[in-house]
Design an enzyme around this catalytic site. Sequence first.
Site, short mmCIF file in Angstrom:
data_model
loop_
_atom_site.label_atom_id
_atom_site.label_comp_id
_atom_site.label_asym_id
_atom_site.label_seq_id
_atom_site.Cartn_x
_atom_site.Cartn_y
_atom_site.Cartn_z
N HIS A 35 9.32 9.82 5.17
CA HIS A 35 10.00 8.57 4.79
C HIS A 35 11.04 8.17 5.83
CE1 HIS A 35 8.27 7.60 0.87
NE2 HIS A 35 8.24 8.90 0.61
N GLY A 130 -5.33 8.51 -1.70
CA GLY A 130 -4.05 8.54 -2.41
C GLY A 130 -3.48 9.92 -2.54
N ASP A 180 0.97 6.68 10.26
CA ASP A 180 -0.38 7.07 9.87
C ASP A 180 -1.43 6.59 10.87
OD1 ASP A 180 1.04 7.91 7.74
OD2 ASP A 180 0.17 6.53 6.29
#
Length: 397
Positions: A35, A130, A180
């Site tokens: 994050h 996910g 990513d």
Amino acid sequence: MHPKDFVLETYRQRYGKEPTYLAIAPGRVNLLGEHVDYNDGFVLPAAIDRATYVAFSGAEPGSDHSTILAADFGEVTSFTESSIETKIDANGAPLCEWARYPAGVAWALKGAGLAIQPMQAVFASDIPRGAGLSSSSSVEMAFAVAWSALGGWSIPPMELALLAQRAENKYVGVNCGIMDQFASACGVADRLLLLDCRSLEWQTLPIPENIAIVIADTSVRRKLTSSEYNARRQACEEAVTILKKDLPGIRALRDVSVADFNRFCHKLPKMVEKRARHVVEEVERSLRAIQLLQQGEIQAFGQIMNECHVSLRDLYEVSIPELNAMVEIAQSLPGCLGARLTGAGFGGCTVNLVEKPKVQAFAAELAARFSIKTNLKPEIYICRVSDGAQVIPTSLH
Ligand code: ADP
Ligand code: MG
């Protein structure tokens, strides 16, 4: 069946011939710097040996349709360069969710002035969706390199990654950072990647010989979390706005030292302070960790991964009981140097650093103890660090 064989076989059945090319784009696992990509921080991901595979050829002569079969879903979509402008397929129906990833990539490439040749393609993946291993960017990067091969042009992998990120941000509508797509595009076998998310400068770092990276999938899938993700991004922005009054030089939380943060954090709303503290300390942790890795201090590096998990659990609050259980069990097992949740959180996987001689016993014991504790069936897998996205002519198989 392995997804590579699955797409080749499905392509042959559907089109009665061999595809011209096979594109491969890996998922990724992030070891540290969680994050922080949208706070201009540093991340330490690696491309993994799970990937999206696209078997493809140019469309039939005269056709302006790209026809794409998602073999994992048994669903097909067809679109043209003009239909994707309004997110519709060639029949005028809205593009379904998964179709927006390849269509979005075509849209972003076209927007950058790169030629898009219509293709016929079959794709599949063995990256769980996910689960924190970034299946979406691997789909994007697989199609990005596929269109690059068909169009006969090439741009640096980082630029391709930025266009794929643009597709996810602006076309699919997911406000992800660059980590990513970067890892899927720029992966290097057996090396960790270190990316400065502000300058986009990157380099590789060694993984010690005797260390294995183990991914442990809780089997819990995150749901309805984009609002949680956006709330955290907003908290970070709010922290910067408030801290700027005392620290006018800052542009992002990456610019705030832990010492400065401690001086001014009382000015932040309590929740914003917690979120921002995770980011500020995580940036400091990752800088320490990079040095440790360069000195071969892998034990201490593992400790920092453990600290990162505590911070994600207690400050950023993106963990769940199953992820905590997986981490606690792992940390209690012989040979485990570090364990933490990986990816955005709220489900999915943990990443573990394990001494190679103990890795088989570690994996078996972790699965067994986690099952007993949670009644879930986890998947533990010892990961091979892989190269980034590429296209292989199928004649070479
Ligand atoms: P992740 O963390 O795995 O990237 P996301 O929610 O960002 O999870 O992306 C998952 C989405 O990406 C899926 O809902 C689907 O639309 C697309 N996707 C990923 N893998 C596949 C696949 N094998 N086939 C079709 N679509 C896929
Ligand atoms: Mg994703």
